[in-house]
Enzyme design. Structure first.
Site, PDB file in Angstrom:
ATOM      1  N   HIS A  92     -23.078   7.882 -37.785  1.00 31.66           N
ATOM      2  CA  HIS A  92     -23.244   8.001 -39.228  1.00 31.66           C
ATOM      3  C   HIS A  92     -22.303   8.991 -39.699  1.00 31.66           C
ATOM      4  O   HIS A  92     -21.098   9.391 -39.472  1.00 31.66           O
ATOM      5  CB  HIS A  92     -24.813   8.899 -38.653  1.00 31.66           C
ATOM      6  N   HIS A 109     -22.009  12.768 -31.992  1.00 29.73           N
ATOM      7  CA  HIS A 109     -22.265  13.971 -31.867  1.00 29.73           C
ATOM      8  C   HIS A 109     -22.375  13.341 -30.232  1.00 29.73           C
ATOM      9  O   HIS A 109     -22.885  12.502 -29.454  1.00 29.73           O
ATOM     10  CB  HIS A 109     -23.485  14.887 -31.940  1.00 29.73           C
ATOM     11  N   GLN A 146     -18.481   9.780 -37.826  1.00 30.38           N
ATOM     12  CA  GLN A 146     -18.356  11.345 -36.633  1.00 30.38           C
ATOM     13  C   GLN A 146     -19.775  10.500 -35.977  1.00 30.38           C
ATOM     14  O   GLN A 146     -20.916   9.630 -35.751  1.00 30.38           O
ATOM     15  CB  GLN A 146     -19.193  11.741 -37.174  1.00 30.38           C
ATOM     16  N   SER A 163     -16.895  12.845 -42.496  1.00 32.99           N
ATOM     17  CA  SER A 163     -16.153  11.562 -41.827  1.00 32.99           C
ATOM     18  C   SER A 163     -17.424  10.369 -40.489  1.00 32.99           C
ATOM     19  O   SER A 163     -18.232  10.746 -40.572  1.00 32.99           O
ATOM     20  CB  SER A 163     -15.976  12.296 -40.313  1.00 32.99           C
ATOM     21  N   LYS A 220     -25.809  18.084 -29.339  1.00 28.77           N
ATOM     22  CA  LYS A 220     -25.875  18.036 -31.578  1.00 28.77           C
ATOM     23  C   LYS A 220     -26.899  17.252 -31.716  1.00 28.77           C
ATOM     24  O   LYS A 220     -26.777  16.657 -32.799  1.00 28.77           O
ATOM     25  CB  LYS A 220     -24.475  18.064 -31.926  1.00 28.77           C
ATOM     26  N   GLU A 280     -28.859  16.083 -34.479  1.00 30.31           N
ATOM     27  CA  GLU A 280     -29.555  16.330 -34.972  1.00 30.31           C
ATOM     28  C   GLU A 280     -30.570  15.973 -36.957  1.00 30.31           C
ATOM     29  O   GLU A 280     -30.411  14.464 -36.678  1.00 30.31           O
ATOM     30  CB  GLU A 280     -28.352  17.065 -36.452  1.00 30.31           C
ATOM     31  N   ARG A 323     -14.815  12.357 -34.522  1.00 26.69           N
ATOM     32  CA  ARG A 323     -14.480  11.619 -35.794  1.00 26.69           C
ATOM     33  C   ARG A 323     -13.559  10.775 -35.316  1.00 26.69           C
ATOM     34  O   ARG A 323     -12.429  10.329 -34.865  1.00 26.69           O
ATOM     35  CB  ARG A 323     -14.120  12.441 -36.660  1.00 26.69           C
ATOM     36  N   LYS A 329      -9.012  15.491 -41.320  1.00 26.36           N
ATOM     37  CA  LYS A 329      -9.027  15.750 -39.571  1.00 26.36           C
ATOM     38  C   LYS A 329      -8.322  15.231 -38.107  1.00 26.36           C
ATOM     39  O   LYS A 329      -8.767  13.975 -38.394  1.00 26.36           O
ATOM     40  CB  LYS A 329     -10.272  16.955 -39.769  1.00 26.36           C
TER      41      LYS A 329
END
Length: 405
Positions: free
Chosen positions: A264, A114, A112, A110, A137, A139, A283, A289
């Site tokens: 991203h 964080h 998205q 997706s 989050k 990453e 998302r 979802k």
């Protein structure tokens, strides 16, 4: 309580998300037998998306030859995490500060972002079934194979060029654009909240134009991406993010870092991924979802740049060990490559680590013993433990994630 050595094998868990590569094409499925996952049988038609290594409450790793999982072992043995790390991070109940993963991406994830720590705490309190923990989050994605992704807002001048060149995109947003963050936010919000029927209509027009070869020179770079995303998620607004986010093509060994609020979408390929110990995702597109467009629009940084801003340049700390050190304190990743019969020693680290062998075979040894390694083997290494990797009959490749105070 039975004593346990500070180095031991752990059993990761598999997430079968729909976007995962299927069957033997997935690195997750490839590593599963070596990881000792009980009862694993390859299903060639099933998606194998993620391999989780850590203590996240959703899916903590098991421990080989133990009834307890990793979280329980670390709760009973807090010294394996280390006092200094526990002083800096919340390690209550055996919680590790990071989560280590393998991702095998067959179709795009997706659009998205964080949330940061403060926003995560707020979202978790308000919607605990959606945002399942209060942690941030950040990453890092490290390519195991050729890897494609959408990563951060592209430079504003580039977005403006697409606004002028792509009428289907232009029709969905306010085309008055400047270098102010507020205007970029307004543009992105307008796209994300555009009328669903208008999005579908403009996508059909765009796809038809591309299929008959009507793309302009500027569009050549994203034509195939647009067609692929629309095939995977027909009529989804996220397809138009190809005209706002950097399209990144990475080769094995390259890495990118994504902090809080960076938009991203991973598109295709196999990666090692390390992050703060969280599963919070906001998302807004390319997903079946639930979407949370208001929160996504609210938390993004709206900092346009070339994609190279997100790259993590590795540093060779020895001839056999390469270090990927993102600009946060939650984790660092080492890549170890030892040729047949060679050894590589890692001095003690004042924090916990998790390592996975991704190629070859060999062993890891420490003052109290040794363990055999094969592709897929995963080990935990306790704080202040010196270890040595030794390759067997071929090159041994290991990725090791750790945290220090």
């Amino acid at each position: 309580m039975n004593t346990i050595e500070p180095v031991f094998g752990i059993i990761p868990t598999i997430q079968n998300y729909d976007w995962g590569k299927k069957g033997k094409d997935s690195k997750v499925a490839e590593f599963a037998p070596g990881a000792g996952i009980c009862g694993f049988t390859l299903n060639q038609s099933a998606p194998y998306a993620e391999l989780w290594m850590g203590t996240h409450v959703k899916s903590p790793s098991g421990v080989i030859d133990r009834k307890q999982n990793l979280t329980q072992i670390l709760t009973e043995n807090p010294g394996f995490i280390g006092h200094q790390v526990s002083q800096r991070f919340d390690t209550t109940n055996g919680n590790l500060p990071f989560l280590f993963k393998v991702l095998a991406i067959g179709k795009a994830l997706s659009i998205q972002t964080h949330p940061d720590k403060k926003t995560s705490e707020k979202l978790h309190a308000e919607q605990p079934t959606v945002y399942t923990d209060p942690n941030h989050k950040p990453e890092m994605a490290l390519a195991l194979t050729d890897f494609k992704a959408l990563c951060g807002f592209m430079p504003i001048t580039r977005i403006a060029e697409y606004v002028k060149a792509v009428p289907e995109f232009n029709s969905l947003i306010d085309s008055s654009i400047s270098e102010q963050k507020a205007v970029l936010k307004k543009l992105f919000a307008a796209l994300m909240t555009a009328d669903v029927s208008s999005i579908a209509t403009q996508l059909r027009t765009l796809v038809a134009r591309y299929q008959r070869g009507g793309q302009k020179p500027l569009e050549e770079d994203v034509k195939d991406l647009v067609l692929t995303l629309n095939e995977q998620y027909p009529g989804d607004v996220g397809v138009f993010c190809a005209f706002m986010l950097n399209f990144v093509r990475m080769t094995p060994g390259q890495a990118i870092f994504l902090g809080a609020g960076e938009p991203h979408a991973y598109v295709e390929g196999d990666i090692m991924e390390c992050m703060a110990n969280s599963d919070n995702v906001i998302r807004a597109g390319l997903t079946p979802k639930p979407k949370d467009i208001p929160n996504l629009v609210s938390v993004l940084t709206y900092t346009p740049s070339d994609w190279q801003k997100h790259m993590v340049e590795p540093v060779d700390i020895t001839p056999r060990t390469r270090k990927y050190d993102p600009p946060i304190q939650d984790f660092t990743v080492l890549q170890v490559k030892t040729q047949k019969g060679e050894t590589e020693t890692h001095e003690a680290i004042p924090g916990p680590s998790i390592a996975i062998a991704t190629e070859g075979s060999g062993r890891v040894s420490w003052s109290g013993g040794e363990l055999d390694l094969q592709a897929g083997s995963v080990i935990f290494v306790g704080a202040e433990t010196k270890i040595k990797f030794t390759a067997g009959d071929s090159e041994l490749v290991v990725f090791r994630a750790y945290v220090t105070a």
